[in-house]
Scaffold this active site. Structure first.
Site, mmCIF file in Angstrom:
data_model
loop_
_atom_site.group_PDB
_atom_site.id
_atom_site.type_symbol
_atom_site.label_atom_id
_atom_site.label_comp_id
_atom_site.label_asym_id
_atom_site.label_seq_id
_atom_site.Cartn_x
_atom_site.Cartn_y
_atom_site.Cartn_z
ATOM 1 N N GLU A 54 0.888 -1.324 -0.099
ATOM 2 C CA GLU A 54 0.079 0.070 -0.034
ATOM 3 C C GLU A 54 0.986 1.267 0.241
ATOM 4 O OE1 GLU A 54 -2.761 0.363 3.009
ATOM 5 O OE2 GLU A 54 -4.037 -1.128 2.700
ATOM 6 N N ASP A 65 -5.624 10.191 9.748
ATOM 7 C CA ASP A 65 -4.217 9.712 10.235
ATOM 8 C C ASP A 65 -3.941 10.135 11.529
ATOM 9 O OD1 ASP A 65 -3.535 7.741 8.175
ATOM 10 O OD2 ASP A 65 -3.655 9.567 6.897
#
Ligand SMILES: Cc1ncc(COP(=O)(O)O)c(C=O)c1O
Lengths: 274, 403
Positions: A54, A65
């Site tokens: 990824e 995040d």
């Protein structure tokens, strides 16, 4: 023959299933701190046993995040990493590796500004296999689906602990490539992983879906990888890897750091019989 | 001829205003947003909820706020009559409390003991801390480190009210980063936390819900204009940061085709310098903070830093309904730079004895600009969204005065 048969994600998961192995999926922010370092880390990851990569496409406002990936994104943006740079990186990776699937993970705005159709076309041409847009849940992802499948790309959808039963079923039937199960309500990198809580919803998803289910968020080390690896078709490790690589500025060190850490996770996953 | 748009029929069930709005958030937030939407749609029709909200607006906020005819200002400008909707007279000194009173009542009904908020100028943070104190809710406010520095008084006010103020050091350390951090808190604490967004941005239902709570401004203003002047104003003007005070004033008038509608965006050092916060006047369609709207970003899609003398307008996005009003041509969005806003601040202070917030001074400036080219029998209604006490230090510093 449909395009999906050739998608590297499907080929890889089919092989893993045959071997009874759990996919190891490292997340690396592209361009953190340089494209060269990321390329070295990708190669080292594969050598250490990663099954799928990824690649984070950096965004200035990564609202899902935690601090580790926020900082990685800031470093990558400061280094000038944009969509063309990420495509070029994948293209170079493909020169030496035609099998390992690559999924781009990021937020919608950079894709929108680049142009959805153009992004899909250029990603596919570079050798990308799937796209995971964090801020495109099922409803907002749907209009994107046709554009991506036209290019042979999978759209990877997220499921979360807050996803209810009915929605889980909708997600399972819309999913392509694999489903990414977010292990806890929170941001990436938080220390909130609880394998017990993950077990039932992941089992339910695997029951419903025709595609593999992988678990991400909060996998920090060999022990946690082994624990959740036993519950799913794959394990994503992000912040713990990105944090280790943050101190590795030159490509050689980045590669060595990623390889060593991922090697330990690989061994842990392979120690679980399926 | 095509039928006129019924502006009051939007957003649709998916939270879309034409092609703008929507819900661009991580999967984890989809269920909490659905829960919030269901609760809001239920309580906004609930007579007991409406009665409690109306009572709070009257007795706690101090509504209705008056419309004041700024006669000396109008004479000095020489043109249309300038009328001010006095949101600065509300409790806590800005329109922000209209929304926080409503959302806090909803939080209480939903059984959430903890509220969080983002703030730029600190006005929304203060308005949230205020209602949280009153209802006994735990309150955490996220604020960019840069804004904490330039809005010290409001930071202290929030602390006096019992709120925890968390400095945000990520990114540009301003409002957009505070919003990111609040979203991260919410995604982590969805079980017990209600996120009180301070403007008409964010994912559906926020743009609609925050609009509805602020729409009391325009409903009052429309009735006040009719009863006092027997007509509607010729033009409306409001400043646009995220756009809550603006849509609050505009909404009741959207279907009145004879009323021209203007939004004043922060042009900072000037639209041509790149140092501004004018998302509608100088941005492009994109996706930020959960909705599709106009954003300020570079060619790679990275959100750019904004610049404005007023912290409350320093935001690189804008509410999706404004993006749609721009596209449909129903409203016009123009830039007002720091200098023009500061000049308007001083003119209003000198002619009317009113210290306006720096945000609101942008609206005053545009109102003056428009009035100049209009007839004396015409009326421009300017939303005076807040009072300027919080900005006294900023203004003094800019003018080289030590307090
Ligand atoms: C007095 C005042 N006016 C306007 C604004 C801008 O917000 P909005 O555009 O949502 O009204 C703020 C924000 O802090 C404010 O304090």
């Amino acid at each position: 023959m449909s395009a999906t048969v050739h998608n590297r994600i499907d080929v890889r998961f089919a092989a893993l299933r045959e071997q009874g192995r759990t996919a190891l999926i490292p997340f690396i922010t592209a361009g953190d701190p340089s494209i060269e370092a990321t390329l070295a880390a990708m190669k080292a990851a594969v050598a250490a046993g990663a099954d799928l990569i990824e690649l984070g496409v950096p965004f200035s406002d990564p609202m899902a995040d935690g601090p580790v990936i926020q900082k990685a994104s800031e470093r990558a943006i400061a280094a000038g990493t944009d969509a063309p740079a990420v495509f070029e990186l994948v293209n170079r990776f493909r020169a030496g590796d035609t099998c390992t699937p690559v999924v781009l993970m990021g937020y919608l705005n950079p894709v929108e500004i680049h142009g959805r159709e153009r992004f899909a076309r250029e990603a596919a041409a570079a050798g990308v296999d799937g796209l995971l847009l964090v801020d495109a849940p099922l409803e907002e992802a749907a209009p994107f689906q046709a554009l991506l499948s036209e290019q042979g790309l999978h759209q990877i959808l997220l499921a979360a602990p807050t996803t209810g039963g009915e929605r889980r079923a909708q997600l399972a039937s819309a999913a392509t490539g694999f489903i990414y199960y977010v292990a806890f309500a929170g941001v990436t990198g938080a220390a909130r992983l609880n394998a017990q809580a993950v077990s039932a919803p992941v089992a339910a998803l695997r029951e419903l879906a025709n595609v593999p289910v992988v678990i991400g968020f909060g996998v920090r080390d060999a022990a946690s990888a082994r624990e959740v690896g036993a519950l799913a078709d794959g394990v994503v490790v992000g912040s713990a890897l990105v944090e280790r690589m943050a101190t590795a500025t030159d490509p050689a060190t980045a590669g060595a750091t990623a390889g060593e850490f991922l090697g330990s996770l690989r061994a842990a996953l392979d120690s679980t019989a399926k | 001829m095509t039928d006129p748009i019924d502006f009051h029929a939007w957003p649709d069930a998916d939270g879309r205003f034409g092609g703008f709005g929507g819900r661009y958030v991580a999967e984890t937030l989809m269920a909490p947003l659905a829960e919030l939407t269901a609760a809001y749609e239920h309580y906004r029709m609930d007579p007991a909820f409406i009665a409690e909200l109306d009572r709070d607006l009257a007795e706690y906020v101090g509504r209705p706020s008056p419309i004041y005819h700024a006669e000396r200002l109008s004479r000095e400008v020489g043109g249309a009559q300038i009328l001010l909707k006095r949101e600065d007279l509300n409790h806590t000194g800005a329109h922000k409390i209209n929304n926080t009173v409503g959302q806090a009542l909803l939080a209480k009904r939903m059984g959430k003991p903890r509220v969080i908020a983002e703030t730029g100028a600190g006005q929304h943070g203060v308005a949230t801390a205020t209602v949280a104190a009153r209802l006994g809710l735990k309150c955490v406010v996220y604020m960019g480190a840069t804004d904490i520095e330039r809005q010290k008084i409001n930071v202290y006010r929030m602390k006096l009210l019992g709120a925890e103020v968390v400095p945000v050091t990520a990114g540009s350390q301003t409002l957009k980063d505070a919003l990111n951090e609040a979203l991260r808190d919410w995604v982590t604490n969805v079980h017990d936390t209600f996120y009180i967004i301070g403007t008409v941005a964010g994912p559906h239902p926020y743009p609609k819900m925050v609009r509805d709570f602020n729409a009391v401004i325009g409903r009052e203003a429309r009735a006040q204009m009719q009863s006092r002047y027997g007509k509607l104003p010729d033009a409306l003007v409001a400043c646009v940061g995220g756009g809550s005070n603006a849509i609050g004033l505009f909404h009741a008038f959207l279907n009145d085709a004879g009323v021209a509608i203007y939004g004043a965006e922060a042009a900072g050092d000037g639209l041509d310098t790149g140092r501004h916060a004018a998302s509608l006047a100088a941005g492009r369609p994109g996706i930020l903070h959960g909705n599709r709207t106009y954003v300020l970003c570079d060619d790679a899609g990275q959100i750019t830093e904004t610049h404005s003398v007023s912290a409350g307008l320093d935001y690189p996005g804008v509410g999706p309904e404004h993006a749609w009003l721009k596209e449909t041509g129903r409203a016009t969005y123009l830039g007002v730079d720091d200098g023009e806003a500061l000049a308007a601040f001083h003119t209003l202070a000198r002619t009317e004895g009113i210290l306006a917030a720096l945000e609101s001074s942008h609206a005053v400036a545009l109102g003056m600009r428009l009035a100049r080219d209009m007839r004396p029998d015409q009326a421009v209604l300017v939303n005076l969204s807040g009072r300027g006490d919080k900005d006294v230090h900023t203004i003094a510093a800019r003018e080289g005065i030590e307090l």
